[in-house]
Design a protein around this motif. Structure first.
Motif, PDB file in Angstrom:
ATOM      1  N   MET A 215       0.756  51.373  -1.824  1.00  0.00           N
ATOM      2  CA  MET A 215       1.841  50.659  -2.517  1.00  0.00           C
ATOM      3  C   MET A 215       2.755  51.664  -3.240  1.00  0.00           C
TER       4      MET A 215
ATOM      5  N   LEU B 160      -1.911  51.512 -19.858  1.00  0.00           N
ATOM      6  CA  LEU B 160      -2.009  50.057 -19.767  1.00  0.00           C
ATOM      7  C   LEU B 160      -0.638  49.454 -19.492  1.00  0.00           C
TER       8      LEU B 160
ATOM      9  N   GLY C  59       3.558  50.555 -19.052  1.00  0.00           N
ATOM     10  CA  GLY C  59       4.430  49.831 -18.121  1.00  0.00           C
ATOM     11  C   GLY C  59       5.649  49.264 -18.836  1.00  0.00           C
ATOM     12  N   LYS C  60       5.391  48.616 -19.966  1.00  0.00           N
ATOM     13  CA  LYS C  60       6.494  48.019 -20.730  1.00  0.00           C
ATOM     14  C   LYS C  60       7.480  49.089 -21.194  1.00  0.00           C
TER      15      LYS C  60
ATOM     16  N   SER D  76       2.001  41.022 -10.053  1.00  0.00           N
ATOM     17  CA  SER D  76       1.968  39.565 -10.222  1.00  0.00           C
ATOM     18  C   SER D  76       3.339  39.007 -10.625  1.00  0.00           C
TER      19      SER D  76
ATOM     20  N   GLY E 124       1.452  35.759  -3.238  1.00  0.00           N
ATOM     21  CA  GLY E 124       1.636  34.849  -2.117  1.00  0.00           C
ATOM     22  C   GLY E 124       0.519  33.831  -2.022  1.00  0.00           C
TER      23      GLY E 124
ATOM     24  N   CYS F 109      -1.809  40.875  -0.936  1.00  0.00           N
ATOM     25  CA  CYS F 109      -0.726  39.937  -1.274  1.00  0.00           C
ATOM     26  C   CYS F 109      -0.407  39.032  -0.100  1.00  0.00           C
TER      27      CYS F 109
HETATM   28  P1  NAD Z   1      -0.278  42.900 -12.400  1.00  0.00           P
HETATM   29  O1  NAD Z   1       1.086  42.317 -12.342  1.00  0.00           O
HETATM   30  O2  NAD Z   1      -1.203  42.438 -13.431  1.00  0.00           O
HETATM   31  O3  NAD Z   1      -0.199  44.491 -12.555  1.00  0.00           O
HETATM   32  C1  NAD Z   1       0.644  45.267 -11.722  1.00  0.00           C
HETATM   33  C2  NAD Z   1       1.121  46.473 -12.499  1.00  0.00           C
HETATM   34  O4  NAD Z   1       1.927  46.028 -13.590  1.00  0.00           O
HETATM   35  C3  NAD Z   1      -0.013  47.309 -13.110  1.00  0.00           C
HETATM   36  O5  NAD Z   1       0.325  48.674 -12.999  1.00  0.00           O
HETATM   37  C4  NAD Z   1       0.003  46.865 -14.564  1.00  0.00           C
HETATM   38  O6  NAD Z   1      -0.494  47.840 -15.452  1.00  0.00           O
HETATM   39  C5  NAD Z   1       1.485  46.650 -14.781  1.00  0.00           C
HETATM   40  N1  NAD Z   1       1.799  45.787 -15.940  1.00  0.00           N
HETATM   41  C6  NAD Z   1       1.019  44.821 -16.512  1.00  0.00           C
HETATM   42  N2  NAD Z   1       1.649  44.284 -17.575  1.00  0.00           N
HETATM   43  C7  NAD Z   1       2.850  44.917 -17.678  1.00  0.00           C
HETATM   44  C8  NAD Z   1       3.954  44.803 -18.574  1.00  0.00           C
HETATM   45  N3  NAD Z   1       3.947  43.934 -19.586  1.00  0.00           N
HETATM   46  N4  NAD Z   1       5.016  45.604 -18.374  1.00  0.00           N
HETATM   47  C9  NAD Z   1       5.044  46.485 -17.344  1.00  0.00           C
HETATM   48  N5  NAD Z   1       4.028  46.660 -16.485  1.00  0.00           N
HETATM   49  C10 NAD Z   1       2.945  45.873 -16.641  1.00  0.00           C
HETATM   50  O7  NAD Z   1      -0.854  42.683 -10.930  1.00  0.00           O
HETATM   51  P2  NAD Z   1      -2.265  43.123 -10.363  1.00  0.00           P
HETATM   52  O8  NAD Z   1      -3.288  42.189 -10.893  1.00  0.00           O
HETATM   53  O9  NAD Z   1      -2.455  44.587 -10.564  1.00  0.00           O
HETATM   54  O10 NAD Z   1      -2.019  42.905  -8.806  1.00  0.00           O
HETATM   55  C11 NAD Z   1      -2.196  41.685  -8.199  1.00  0.00           C
HETATM   56  C12 NAD Z   1      -0.866  41.041  -7.918  1.00  0.00           C
HETATM   57  O11 NAD Z   1      -0.036  41.912  -7.146  1.00  0.00           O
HETATM   58  C13 NAD Z   1      -1.040  39.819  -7.064  1.00  0.00           C
HETATM   59  O12 NAD Z   1      -0.221  38.784  -7.535  1.00  0.00           O
HETATM   60  C14 NAD Z   1      -0.582  40.282  -5.698  1.00  0.00           C
HETATM   61  O13 NAD Z   1      -0.155  39.266  -4.829  1.00  0.00           O
HETATM   62  C15 NAD Z   1       0.500  41.230  -6.024  1.00  0.00           C
HETATM   63  N6  NAD Z   1       0.762  42.146  -4.914  1.00  0.00           N
HETATM   64  C16 NAD Z   1       1.914  41.993  -4.207  1.00  0.00           C
HETATM   65  C17 NAD Z   1       2.193  42.820  -3.128  1.00  0.00           C
HETATM   66  C18 NAD Z   1       3.467  42.690  -2.340  1.00  0.00           C
HETATM   67  O14 NAD Z   1       3.831  43.635  -1.660  1.00  0.00           O
HETATM   68  N7  NAD Z   1       4.177  41.578  -2.396  1.00  0.00           N
HETATM   69  C19 NAD Z   1       1.279  43.820  -2.785  1.00  0.00           C
HETATM   70  C20 NAD Z   1       0.119  43.949  -3.530  1.00  0.00           C
HETATM   71  C21 NAD Z   1      -0.124  43.099  -4.605  1.00  0.00           C
END
Ligand code: NAD
Length: 495
Positions: free
Chosen positions: A171, A221, A226-227, A243, A268, A300
């Motif tokens: 990814m 975290l 990320g934020k 997500s 998805g 996903c």
């Molecule tokens: P997540 O959204 O919880 O985390 C993803 C990333 O976002 C992590 O690096 C996390 O640390 C970061 N994050 C969390 N809170 C944040 C904030 N407030 N600000 C900025 N960054 C923040 O998702 P997950 O649980 O790691 O992954 C699962 C999700 O990802 C599922 O919904 C899945 O479908 C999706 N996904 C989508 C694809 C695609 O290509 N469409 C591929 C893989 C996974």
């Protein structure tokens, strides 16, 4: 032939990456804080990883900005850029076994898959965009006798890349490779569950000659590192996979800061439709099992809804269950394992909660449904199949992101398309039929960014990847991804 013992020995002999990479240096976080990186294989802490916060992100974004403005990467001759990215691909190949091991330790996925899918996929992606970087042309406008006009693609600047844990390196590479190919600088934040391959990538990039400051890796975290990336005034774009809930936050952060561009690859609830005239019912049943159980269902594009035409539903379900019984949870580091651990205790509990809800809502449990291998201390859930799932049921509507399949019957094509589209998501959809007219009709009717006919996940790197509706916007993969990391500038010269 490699063995469990081989990978256990290797795991004990390599240094597990845990330092941030900022401006070419391996660093502890500015605060000195770390977080525990837990291995899902046995629930034990693998290592302590730098927990970056807004201070580290600011240092990384400033370094990335400086690298971009002084042109140390952007203005390198394209042949040189290409040489460096090819060198990086070579180094990844050299260290492929280590990268695969780090991925399996972090995520719990079978080492077989890390070796055959994740790492080769990431290397192929890098080579694809390295090959493409000198094939991005602008446009010449129609002009007038006294004016010459042209449009050029200019790199955006600093790209914040935020990725999930299910295919951590792949990814990341879907975004890092095209962003680098277009001349941008990057601040990459891996998911806290799976930081190690991104940190290793950062080390290899320096070894390959990617200049310091161009590819910065800030583990941490989501709600802090990320934020901070998403709110930073010097970050020009967020390229995100994860997500929907976090996707929504990122759009808010963009609005609260500098209106940075946002691209979102989200979740998805993808339907796979099997019509009675399916060309090969057995092949479709095997595919239906693997399209939900591959990577423990943490995909996903997992085909988590199986819609089967009622005249073949019972026979097809039997074939499906036969195929699903061959998917058996095992130690991720055992080379024969085809189904590993879920990424975390939290994710395991989420899957078990959805299983419980499906039972309470009246679906019929045909396979699995429990935690397993609990004695290892790891996070394992059995491959699980429910039949009789109704379109209104939670299991038909919400993304589990785990190994739980919902099977539902339909009567005719209109019924199938209505059910398939009855979701807020629109990432992938598929169908099995011999009828070419029906296949074409379905391809247009299904509201999804990816439609696969007589096969699942059958597009490769050369085709755009991304969602409709609440599955997000913006495309990874293919040459389209290059333009995502560039702005179009129009220039006119008046004589
Ligand atoms: P997540 O959204 O919880 O985390 C993803 C990333 O976002 C992590 O690096 C996390 O640390 C970061 N994050 C969390 N809170 C944040 C904030 N407030 N600000 C900025 N960054 C923040 O998702 P997950 O649980 O790691 O992954 C699962 C999700 O990802 C599922 O919904 C899945 O479908 C999706 N996904 C989508 C694809 C695609 O290509 N469409 C591929 C893989 C996974």
């Amino acid at each position: 032939m490699t063995s469990l013992a081989h990978f256990e020995t290797l795991a004990g002999s390599i240094e597990l990456p845990g330092k941030a990479i900022i401006d070419g240096k391996l660093l502890a976080s500015a605060s000195g804080e770390t977080f525990d990186n837990v291995g899902p294989r046995d629930g034990r802490v693998l290592n302590k990883v730098a927990s970056c916060n807004a201070v580290d992100v600011d240092i990384a974004a400033t370094a990335a900005r400086e690298a971009f403005e002084d042109g140390r990467w952007r203005n390198l001759h394209y042949r040189k850029k290409k040489d460096i990215l090819f060198k990086l691909a070579e180094l990844m190949e050299r260290d492929a076994e280590t990268l695969a091991l780090l991925e399996s330790l972090d995520v719990g996925k079978p080492i077989k898959d890390s070796l055959a899918v994740d790492i080769p996929g990431a290397i192929r992606t890098l080579r694809y965009y390295a090959e493409a970087l000198d094939k991005v042309y602008g446009e010449v406008g129609p002009g007038t006798p006294d004016r010459f006009s042209f449009a050029v693609h200019e790199p955006l600047g600093v790209i914040g890349v935020i990725v999930p844990w299910n295919f951590p390196l792949l990814m990341a590479m879907w975004k890092v490779a095209p962003a680098l190919a277009m001349g941008n600088s990057i601040v990459l934040k891996p998911a806290e569950q799976s930081p190690m391959t991104a940190l290793k990538l950062g080390q290899l990039a320096l070894e390959a000659g990617v200049p310091p400051g161009v590819l910065n890796i800030v583990p941490g975290l989501g709600a802090t590192a990320g934020k901070a990336i998403a709110l930073h005034m010097d970050v020009d774009m967020i390229a995100f996979t994860g997500s929907g809930a976090v996707g929504r936050l990122l759009m808010q952060y963009s609005g609260q800061s500098n209106l940075k561009r946002v691209s979102l690859e989200l979740g998805g609830k993808s339907p796979q439709i099997v019509f009675a005239d399916c060309p090969d019912l057995n092949a479709a049943a095997v595919q239906a099992a693997w399209s939900i159980f591959f990577n423990q269902g943490e995909v996903c594009t997992a085909a988590s809804r199986l819609l089967v035409q009622d005249s073949i539903a019972d026979a097809f379900t039997e074939s499906l269950l036969r195929a699903a019984r061959k998917v058996s949870p095992g130690d991720p580091l055992e080379p024969r394992t085809n189904f590993g651990a879920m990424v975390s205790q939290e994710q395991m509990k989420t899957a078990l909660r959805y299983i419980d809800t499906a039972q309470k809502e009246g679906a019929s449990l045909k396979l699995g449904g429990h935690q397993t291998r609990a004695d290892t201390g790891g996070f394992y859930v059995e491959p699980t199949v429910f039949t009789g799932v109704q379109p209104k049921d939670t299991l038909a509507r919400e993304e589990v992101f785990g190994p739980v399949l919902a099977v539902t019957k339909f009567s005719d094509a209109d019924d199938a398309f209505r059910m398939a589209n009855d979701t807020v998501y629109g990432l992938a959809a598929g169908l099995w039929t011999k009828d070419l007219s029906l296949a074409h009709h379905a391809a247009r009717k299904l509201k999804a960014g990816l439609v696969w006919i007589n096969g699942w996940d059958s597009c490769d790197l050369t085709m755009p990847f991304g969602g409709f509706k609440q599955s997000g916007f913006g495309r990874d993969r293919s040459l389209h991804a290059l333009h995502k990391y560039a702005d179009l500038k129009s220039v006119s010269i008046t004589f």
